[in-house]
Design an enzyme around this catalytic site. Structure first.
Site, PDB file in Angstrom:
ATOM      1  N   HIS A 228       0.872  -1.190   0.000  1.00  0.00           N
ATOM      2  CA  HIS A 228       0.000   0.000   0.000  1.00  0.00           C
ATOM      3  C   HIS A 228       0.907   1.239   0.000  1.00  0.00           C
ATOM      4  O   HIS A 228       1.789   1.356  -0.844  1.00  0.00           O
ATOM      5  CB  HIS A 228      -0.925  -0.107   1.226  1.00  0.00           C
ATOM      6  CG  HIS A 228      -2.055   0.867   1.289  1.00  0.00           C
ATOM      7  ND1 HIS A 228      -2.471   1.632   0.224  1.00  0.00           N
ATOM      8  CD2 HIS A 228      -2.879   1.217   2.319  1.00  0.00           C
ATOM      9  CE1 HIS A 228      -3.494   2.392   0.599  1.00  0.00           C
ATOM     10  NE2 HIS A 228      -3.755   2.167   1.880  1.00  0.00           N
ATOM     11  N   HIS A 271      -2.115  -2.188  -9.631  1.00  0.00           N
ATOM     12  CA  HIS A 271      -3.152  -1.608  -8.768  1.00  0.00           C
ATOM     13  C   HIS A 271      -4.360  -2.522  -8.752  1.00  0.00           C
ATOM     14  O   HIS A 271      -4.687  -3.134  -9.762  1.00  0.00           O
ATOM     15  CB  HIS A 271      -3.577  -0.221  -9.277  1.00  0.00           C
ATOM     16  CG  HIS A 271      -4.297   0.575  -8.249  1.00  0.00           C
ATOM     17  ND1 HIS A 271      -5.659   0.495  -8.066  1.00  0.00           N
ATOM     18  CD2 HIS A 271      -3.828   1.437  -7.315  1.00  0.00           C
ATOM     19  CE1 HIS A 271      -5.988   1.293  -7.061  1.00  0.00           C
ATOM     20  NE2 HIS A 271      -4.911   1.879  -6.594  1.00  0.00           N
ATOM     21  N   ASP A 324       2.657   5.810  -6.595  1.00  0.00           N
ATOM     22  CA  ASP A 324       3.848   5.725  -5.754  1.00  0.00           C
ATOM     23  C   ASP A 324       5.149   5.669  -6.543  1.00  0.00           C
ATOM     24  O   ASP A 324       6.209   5.986  -6.004  1.00  0.00           O
ATOM     25  CB  ASP A 324       3.750   4.497  -4.829  1.00  0.00           C
ATOM     26  CG  ASP A 324       2.701   4.712  -3.753  1.00  0.00           C
ATOM     27  OD1 ASP A 324       2.633   5.830  -3.237  1.00  0.00           O
ATOM     28  OD2 ASP A 324       1.953   3.761  -3.449  1.00  0.00           O
TER      29      ASP A 324
END
Ligand code: SDX
Length: 383
Positions: A228, A271, A324
């Protein structure tokens, strides 16, 4: 009894929300598309939108910003706990995300509204938490760097925006307008993402009628993991490994093919919802690349290598970067220490968590799914 049982709850609709829509076609915060917000709003306006439910008027924005500034300072007890965490960070048994979790919990212990789950009390608590997370990060970085804590009585410079003050508190240097803008947009992009793991955690905790600080403390723990939010740090660690491989005479291609052979998970890619790309990634990539172009040298090289990694992942695996991946490269280019990347994610996501905790409490039912038992059949204890 039969029940559907997708692993990791993939594709399961676990509830309703009016806060955010995450779809391959668009990412929307309360009706506004992420590209629109990144181009035209500030983080403070987006925080207001998420927490209070509507786009603020200019006057509401001014008032909200003043409230955040007024709530930036940490209590002496929280500063004391932060100082106690210094040696733990140094010895490596704690990382900055653990310290954020601990201090957020301590803030709950001292909050006058801690046990009050009314909407008004939760609004007050949400603003206090949003205001204080950058102060936690800043003070912690000062402790790590061995400098005096900056602005312990005020939590910063009242003339600086939330994004600029975060950078100021970490370094003692007021950022350039360009660095402030990149940080501000990254905070907007990270603010909310419907039922992601940390937000869902916060809703499960809130669903027991527990309090906002507790729900967010659990959410910080969920966000820390590298599957995450921890992926922004992990992506940068991985990129450094690739850069070292290239500097030693290897190529990005051979590093990647070795990773594919060993079935290694590439951090910052893939994802659960977006299978054809994350709306936020290209926005942050473009901003970060601009900073890298200005700085040149190792920073531009980093982006060039990152783009190669991205190209190989997309063409050979059809897996796209999530937010990210560019975040890791962008924060590195801005000179931010890697272990603070996920705490900065917290500084933004507390707005989304607050909105979800309030939404859960406004129309609550305990969240309690069922499990399919796979253990031994009934057997006697005394056989
Ligand atoms: C965030 O949910 C949210 O909204 C989160 C977030 C937010 O804003 O809140 O968007 C923020 O958490 C972004 C995600 C950050 N995590 C990472 O970057 C870690 C690396 N990524 C993965 O491990 C993975 O893609 C997940 C955890 C993000 C998603 O996992 P899923 O949905 O369970 O997918 P999976 O692991 O089952 O993968 C499906 C296939 C597999 O291949 P097969 O076994 O079917 O052949 O895709 C492959 C995986 O091996 N795959 C990857 C990969 N991600 C998926 N292969 C290599 N590298 C990867 N990163």
């Amino acid at each position: 009894m039969t029940a559907t049982k997708p692993t990791g709850l993939e594709g399961v609709v676990a509830g309703d929300t009016a806060i955010c829509s995450v779809e391959q076609g668009a990412l929307i915060y309360r009706g506004y598309e992420i590209q629109d917000l990144a181009a035209n709003a500030t983080f403070e306006e987006v925080a207001y939108l998420l927490i209070c439910g509507e786009k603020p008027t200019p006057e509401q924005t001014r008032f909200f910003k003043d409230e955040l500034v007024a709530n930036r300072a940490l209590s002496p007890q929280a500063i004391e706990v932060l100082k106690l965490c210094g040696p733990l960070l140094e010895q490596g048994s704690a990382v900055p995300m653990d310290v954020v979790r601990t201090v957020l919990s301590v803030l709950g212990n001292g909050d006058p509204d801690a046990q009050d789950n009314s909407h008004e009390a939760e609004l007050r608590k949400a603003k206090r938490i949003v205001a204080k997370i950058p102060t936690i990060i800043g003070h912690m970085q000062n402790i790590i760097d061995g400098r005096d804590i900056i602005a312990p009585d005020t939590g910063g410079d009242a003339n600086l925006s939330h994004a600029a003050n975060l950078l100021y508190m970490m370094t003692g240097q007021r950022p350039t307008p360009e660095a402030e803008k990149v940080m501000d947009v990254s905070l907007i992009l990270y603010a909310e993402h419907d039922y992601n793991a940390s937000t869902f955690t916060s809703r499960v905790i809130a669903g027991t009628l527990s309090d906002m600080h507790g729900a967010m403390t659990g959410a910080v723990a969920a966000l820390k993991g590298p599957l995450h939010g921890g992926a922004n740090e992990a992506a940068m660690v991985m990129l450094k490994e690739i850069m070292e491989h290239v500097e030693a005479g290897g190529t990005v291609e051979d590093w990647m093919h070795k990773a594919f052979e060993s079935k290694r998970k590439l951090m910052g890619f893939g994802h659960r919802v977006y299978k054809n790309g994350d709306h936020r990634a290209p926005i942050l990539h473009a901003l970060g690349r601009k900073v890298a172009e200005q700085k040149g040298g190792e920073y531009l090289k980093l982006f060039e290598i990152g783009e190669k990694v991205q190209h190989i992942m997309e063409t050979e695996k059809h897996i796209y970067p999530n937010v990210d991946f560019p975040c890791g490269m962008t924060y590195y280019t801005m000179g931010i220490p890697v272990p603070q990347y996920t705490p900065i994610f917290v500084a933004s996501r507390v707005t989304g968590w607050a909105a979800h905790i309030m939404e859960q409490h406004a129309n609550n039912r305990l969240i309690r799914p069922i499990a399919s038992y796979t253990g031994p059949a009934v057997r006697p204890w005394n056989s």
